[in-house]
Design an enzyme around this catalytic site. Structure first.
Site, PDB file in Angstrom:
ATOM      1  CB  THR A   1       3.924  -1.441  -3.386  1.00  0.00           C
ATOM      2  OG1 THR A   1       3.006  -0.371  -3.674  1.00  0.00           O
ATOM      3  CG2 THR A   1       4.388  -2.080  -4.678  1.00  0.00           C
ATOM      4  N   GLY A   2       1.640  -1.587  -0.814  1.00  0.00           N
ATOM      5  CA  GLY A   2       1.305  -0.909   0.445  1.00  0.00           C
ATOM      6  C   GLY A   2       1.346  -1.848   1.634  1.00  0.00           C
TER       7      GLY A   2
ATOM      8  CB  VAL B   1      -3.573  -3.063   3.427  1.00  0.00           C
ATOM      9  CG1 VAL B   1      -4.711  -4.051   3.218  1.00  0.00           C
ATOM     10  CG2 VAL B   1      -3.817  -2.246   4.697  1.00  0.00           C
TER      11      VAL B   1
ATOM     12  NE  ARG C   1       3.158   6.726  -5.850  1.00  0.00           N
ATOM     13  CZ  ARG C   1       1.954   7.272  -5.841  1.00  0.00           C
ATOM     14  NH1 ARG C   1       1.775   8.467  -6.327  1.00  0.00           N
ATOM     15  NH2 ARG C   1       0.911   6.625  -5.333  1.00  0.00           N
ATOM     16  CB  SER C   2       4.973   0.561  -7.090  1.00  0.00           C
ATOM     17  OG  SER C   2       4.937   1.438  -6.016  1.00  0.00           O
TER      18      SER C   2
ATOM     19  CB  CYS D   1      -9.000  -1.457  10.779  1.00  0.00           C
ATOM     20  SG  CYS D   1      -8.597   0.296  10.659  1.00  0.00           S
TER      21      CYS D   1
ATOM     22  CE  LYS E   1     -13.337   6.395   7.229  1.00  0.00           C
ATOM     23  NZ  LYS E   1     -11.867   6.181   7.255  1.00  0.00           N
TER      24      LYS E   1
ATOM     25  CG  HIS F   1      -6.578  -0.289  15.243  1.00  0.00           C
ATOM     26  ND1 HIS F   1      -5.331   0.220  14.972  1.00  0.00           N
ATOM     27  CD2 HIS F   1      -7.364   0.075  14.195  1.00  0.00           C
ATOM     28  CE1 HIS F   1      -5.360   0.861  13.802  1.00  0.00           C
ATOM     29  NE2 HIS F   1      -6.586   0.786  13.315  1.00  0.00           N
TER      30      HIS F   1
HETATM   31  O1  25A Z   1      -6.293   8.648   1.464  1.00  0.00           O
HETATM   32  P1  25A Z   1      -6.645   7.440   0.647  1.00  0.00           P
HETATM   33  O2  25A Z   1      -6.593   7.660  -0.854  1.00  0.00           O
HETATM   34  O3  25A Z   1      -7.961   6.782   1.108  1.00  0.00           O
HETATM   35  O4  25A Z   1      -5.485   6.362   0.936  1.00  0.00           O
HETATM   36  C1  25A Z   1      -5.150   6.043   2.216  1.00  0.00           C
HETATM   37  C2  25A Z   1      -4.020   5.058   2.278  1.00  0.00           C
HETATM   38  O5  25A Z   1      -4.273   4.365   3.493  1.00  0.00           O
HETATM   39  C3  25A Z   1      -3.971   3.006   3.305  1.00  0.00           C
HETATM   40  C4  25A Z   1      -3.365   2.802   1.963  1.00  0.00           C
HETATM   41  O6  25A Z   1      -1.932   2.998   2.070  1.00  0.00           O
HETATM   42  C5  25A Z   1      -3.983   3.963   1.210  1.00  0.00           C
HETATM   43  O7  25A Z   1      -3.166   4.304   0.112  1.00  0.00           O
HETATM   44  N1  25A Z   1      -5.215   2.331   3.574  1.00  0.00           N
HETATM   45  C6  25A Z   1      -6.418   2.420   3.013  1.00  0.00           C
HETATM   46  N2  25A Z   1      -7.314   1.699   3.634  1.00  0.00           N
HETATM   47  C7  25A Z   1      -6.670   1.112   4.661  1.00  0.00           C
HETATM   48  C8  25A Z   1      -7.041   0.249   5.733  1.00  0.00           C
HETATM   49  N3  25A Z   1      -8.297  -0.191   5.897  1.00  0.00           N
HETATM   50  C9  25A Z   1      -5.334   1.517   4.611  1.00  0.00           C
HETATM   51  N4  25A Z   1      -4.447   1.099   5.464  1.00  0.00           N
HETATM   52  C10 25A Z   1      -4.847   0.263   6.444  1.00  0.00           C
HETATM   53  N5  25A Z   1      -6.094  -0.155   6.589  1.00  0.00           N
HETATM   54  P2  25A Z   1      -0.856   1.852   1.895  1.00  0.00           P
HETATM   55  O8  25A Z   1       0.490   2.451   2.059  1.00  0.00           O
HETATM   56  O9  25A Z   1      -1.213   0.663   2.678  1.00  0.00           O
HETATM   57  O10 25A Z   1      -1.058   1.413   0.405  1.00  0.00           O
HETATM   58  C11 25A Z   1      -0.942   2.239  -0.649  1.00  0.00           C
HETATM   59  C12 25A Z   1      -1.010   1.302  -1.874  1.00  0.00           C
HETATM   60  O11 25A Z   1      -1.919   1.845  -2.822  1.00  0.00           O
HETATM   61  C13 25A Z   1      -1.227   1.906  -4.065  1.00  0.00           C
HETATM   62  N6  25A Z   1      -1.769   2.895  -4.945  1.00  0.00           N
HETATM   63  C14 25A Z   1      -1.883   4.211  -4.739  1.00  0.00           C
HETATM   64  N7  25A Z   1      -2.439   4.809  -5.799  1.00  0.00           N
HETATM   65  C15 25A Z   1      -2.684   3.840  -6.716  1.00  0.00           C
HETATM   66  C16 25A Z   1      -2.248   2.620  -6.168  1.00  0.00           C
HETATM   67  N8  25A Z   1      -2.353   1.470  -6.839  1.00  0.00           N
HETATM   68  C17 25A Z   1      -2.890   1.510  -8.077  1.00  0.00           C
HETATM   69  N9  25A Z   1      -3.325   2.631  -8.659  1.00  0.00           N
HETATM   70  C18 25A Z   1      -3.227   3.806  -8.032  1.00  0.00           C
HETATM   71  N10 25A Z   1      -3.661   4.933  -8.646  1.00  0.00           N
HETATM   72  C19 25A Z   1       0.154   2.225  -3.650  1.00  0.00           C
HETATM   73  O12 25A Z   1       1.077   2.001  -4.694  1.00  0.00           O
HETATM   74  C20 25A Z   1       0.353   1.284  -2.498  1.00  0.00           C
HETATM   75  O13 25A Z   1       0.592  -0.017  -2.931  1.00  0.00           O
HETATM   76  P3  25A Z   1       2.250   3.023  -4.872  1.00  0.00           P
HETATM   77  O14 25A Z   1       2.880   2.724  -6.162  1.00  0.00           O
HETATM   78  O15 25A Z   1       1.752   4.466  -4.704  1.00  0.00           O
HETATM   79  O16 25A Z   1       3.142   2.665  -3.645  1.00  0.00           O
HETATM   80  C21 25A Z   1       4.366   3.141  -3.601  1.00  0.00           C
HETATM   81  C22 25A Z   1       4.615   3.721  -2.250  1.00  0.00           C
HETATM   82  O17 25A Z   1       4.368   2.754  -1.195  1.00  0.00           O
HETATM   83  C23 25A Z   1       5.271   2.961  -0.115  1.00  0.00           C
HETATM   84  N11 25A Z   1       5.893   1.656   0.222  1.00  0.00           N
HETATM   85  C24 25A Z   1       5.511   0.478  -0.278  1.00  0.00           C
HETATM   86  N12 25A Z   1       6.226  -0.500   0.248  1.00  0.00           N
HETATM   87  C25 25A Z   1       7.083   0.048   1.121  1.00  0.00           C
HETATM   88  C26 25A Z   1       6.884   1.414   1.104  1.00  0.00           C
HETATM   89  N13 25A Z   1       7.574   2.234   1.860  1.00  0.00           N
HETATM   90  C27 25A Z   1       8.508   1.699   2.667  1.00  0.00           C
HETATM   91  N14 25A Z   1       8.778   0.383   2.741  1.00  0.00           N
HETATM   92  C28 25A Z   1       8.103  -0.471   1.983  1.00  0.00           C
HETATM   93  N15 25A Z   1       8.385  -1.797   2.055  1.00  0.00           N
HETATM   94  C29 25A Z   1       6.257   3.949  -0.588  1.00  0.00           C
HETATM   95  O18 25A Z   1       5.922   5.178   0.014  1.00  0.00           O
HETATM   96  C30 25A Z   1       6.061   4.026  -2.073  1.00  0.00           C
HETATM   97  O19 25A Z   1       6.345   5.311  -2.579  1.00  0.00           O
HETATM   98  O1  L14 Z   2      -5.698   4.512  10.505  1.00  0.00           O
HETATM   99  O2  L14 Z   2     -11.544   3.654   6.497  1.00  0.00           O
HETATM  100  O3  L14 Z   2      -5.428   6.139   9.124  1.00  0.00           O
HETATM  101  O4  L14 Z   2     -10.254   1.940   6.337  1.00  0.00           O
HETATM  102  C1  L14 Z   2      -7.333   5.202   7.351  1.00  0.00           C
HETATM  103  C2  L14 Z   2      -8.295   4.393   6.482  1.00  0.00           C
HETATM  104  C3  L14 Z   2      -7.954   3.812   9.327  1.00  0.00           C
HETATM  105  C4  L14 Z   2      -8.852   3.019   8.455  1.00  0.00           C
HETATM  106  C5  L14 Z   2      -5.943   5.080   9.460  1.00  0.00           C
HETATM  107  C6  L14 Z   2     -10.450   3.097   6.670  1.00  0.00           C
HETATM  108  C7  L14 Z   2      -6.879   4.379   8.516  1.00  0.00           C
HETATM  109  C8  L14 Z   2      -9.381   3.857   7.369  1.00  0.00           C
END
Ligand code: 25A
Ligand code: L14
Length: 343
Positions: A14-15, A17, A42-43, A131, A215, A244
């Site tokens: 749902t995120g 990515v 949550r999703s 990235c 990184k 970027h």
């Molecule tokens: O700090 P962290 O832990 O390292 O996480 C950093 C966050 O950065 C993103 C990714 O966010 C991650 O959660 N990320 C990480 N690496 C990245 C990279 N290289 C990167 N982004 C770019 N490049 P994200 O928003 O892309 O994705 C989050 C997803 O992770 C799911 N998730 C979280 N905990 C989980 C899990 N899945 C399984 N098990 C777990 N324990 C998360 O699911 C989401 O799919 P979710 O249920 O928490 O998502 C619901 C929330 O997503 C937002 N949302 C989704 N779609 C939409 C939306 N909001 C608006 N419009 C949409 N269409 C909502 O906020 C919703 O509540």
């Molecule tokens: O732009 O290590 O906030 O993949 C956070 C996660 C950048 C990439 C951001 C990772 C991202 C980062």
């Protein structure tokens, strides 16, 4: 299931990515027998689209990935730390987009245009690089092969989509409030991101650099397989939605002219040269958004040293920087018959 037509899980579907991973799997006609979206509780039960069909998102649990051949993870580091080893133990190969496993000596860190051979020694978990690092090494690999890069100085201009959907929403919200003379309250970032630049991405470390900057230093060396390359980075968040941009200065052992550099880059896989200063043509984030390639322009000799170059490198951080690179790793695993967890 069969490794030729693998069952594929997308974790974090749902995120920002995760949704792009589904899109790229469909566009490239990845030969999956089935694709299943997972996210947090949550999703669970919400819908995501795949090939015009609505799929129901499932909650990721301890035993969810048994019976899958490949799982693409983008759900944050803590999710990957817990669930990637469980998946690998169950025989499912993981391509992980978080930073959790990137520097682990047991996990290859792979950009298919640069070091596909590192997939050969995987043990079940393969890390997808940061990235900003991905787009930089795609462009620098052909130059390193030809002239050996000794030092890299990079400054980034990073889009908010890197932080996920919540940051995309925050920029949109702040722009519209400020245009209406209303105050904004930052939530995702420490300060207002609209109409601003923030010289901080991720947390600060003891050496005064941010985690994002380090990184780029460490991942670049691991991917290029050269621990002698000196790298220094400044990572800046800018109010751009997708794409970027990077200003990259390199010092090489052998001299490269601008003409040679353009030729090397034009022949490199995944790279497009956009460099016509006389026509004001150079890479732009808004043009790179939605594209698969890494765009390079503003190629100039660094006149302050003997063998130096300046480059402007732009790519879609969600596609080549995350989702596309992960799917390409899956494709390369299939091609090399490596879509299995070694005993
Ligand atoms: O700090 P962290 O832990 O390292 O996480 C950093 C966050 O950065 C993103 C990714 O966010 C991650 O959660 N990320 C990480 N690496 C990245 C990279 N290289 C990167 N982004 C770019 N490049 P994200 O928003 O892309 O994705 C989050 C997803 O992770 C799911 N998730 C979280 N905990 C989980 C899990 N899945 C399984 N098990 C777990 N324990 C998360 O699911 C989401 O799919 P979710 O249920 O928490 O998502 C619901 C929330 O997503 C937002 N949302 C989704 N779609 C939409 C939306 N909001 C608006 N419009 C949409 N269409 C909502 O906020 C919703 O509540
Ligand atoms: O732009 O290590 O906030 O993949 C956070 C996660 C950048 C990439 C951001 C990772 C991202 C980062």
């Amino acid at each position: 299931m069969s490794a030729k037509n693998p069952r594929v899980a997308v974790v974090g579907a749902t995120g920002a990515v995760g949704r792009e991973m589904l899109e790229v799997l469909a566009q490239r006609e990845f030969p999956a027998s089935e694709v299943v979206p997972f996210a947090s509780s949550r999703s669970a039960g919400t819908k995501v689209e795949f090939k015009g069909v609505e799929l129901t998102v499932r909650e990721l649990k301890e035993d969810s990935l048994a019976g899958f051949d490949l799982a693409l993870f983008s759900a944050g580091g803590s999710t990957s730390e817990k669930f990637a080893p469980l998946a690998a133990q169950a025989g499912c190969v993981v391509v992980d987009n978080s930073s959790a496993w990137r520097m682990d000596p047991n996990c290859p860190l792979v950009v298919p245009e640069v070091n596909p051979q590192d997939l050969e020694w995987h043990k079940g978990i393969i890390a997808n690089p940061n990235c900003s690092t991905i787009q930089m090494v795609v462009a620098l690999k052909p130059l390193h092969d030809e002239a050996r890069i000794k030092r890299i100085v990079v400054s980034t201009y990073q889009a908010v989509s890197g932080t996920g959907q919540k940051a995309i929403n925050e920029l949109e919200h702040q722009v519209s409030r400020l245009m209406n003379c209303q105050e904004v309250e930052p939530k995702v970032y420490p300060y207002q991101i609209a109409f601003n630049c923030l010289p901080q991405i991720d947390v600060f470390l003891d050496n005064g650099y941010t985690k994002e900057e380090m990184k780029m230093v460490n991942e670049t060396r691991k991917i290029l397989g050269d621990s002698t390359i000196r790298v220094t980075a400044t990572a800046v968040r800018v109010p751009v939605f997708y794409g970027h941009s990077e200003c990259v200065n390199i010092e090489t052992e052998k001299k490269l002219t601008v003409q040679q550099t353009r030729q090397l880059l034009a022949a490199a896989p995944g790279v497009v040269v956009e460099d016509f200063p006389e026509k004001q043509i150079y890479p732009l984030a808004v043009a790179a958004a939605g594209q698969d390639d890494v765009f390079v322009g503003r190629i100039r000799e660094d006149e302050s040293i003997d063998n130096g170059l300046n480059l402007w490198i732009v790519a879609d951080n969600i596609r080549k920087g995350a989702a596309l690179n992960a799917v390409q790793i899956g494709e390369e695993l299939l091609r090399r018959n490596l879509l299995r967890v070694p005993k």
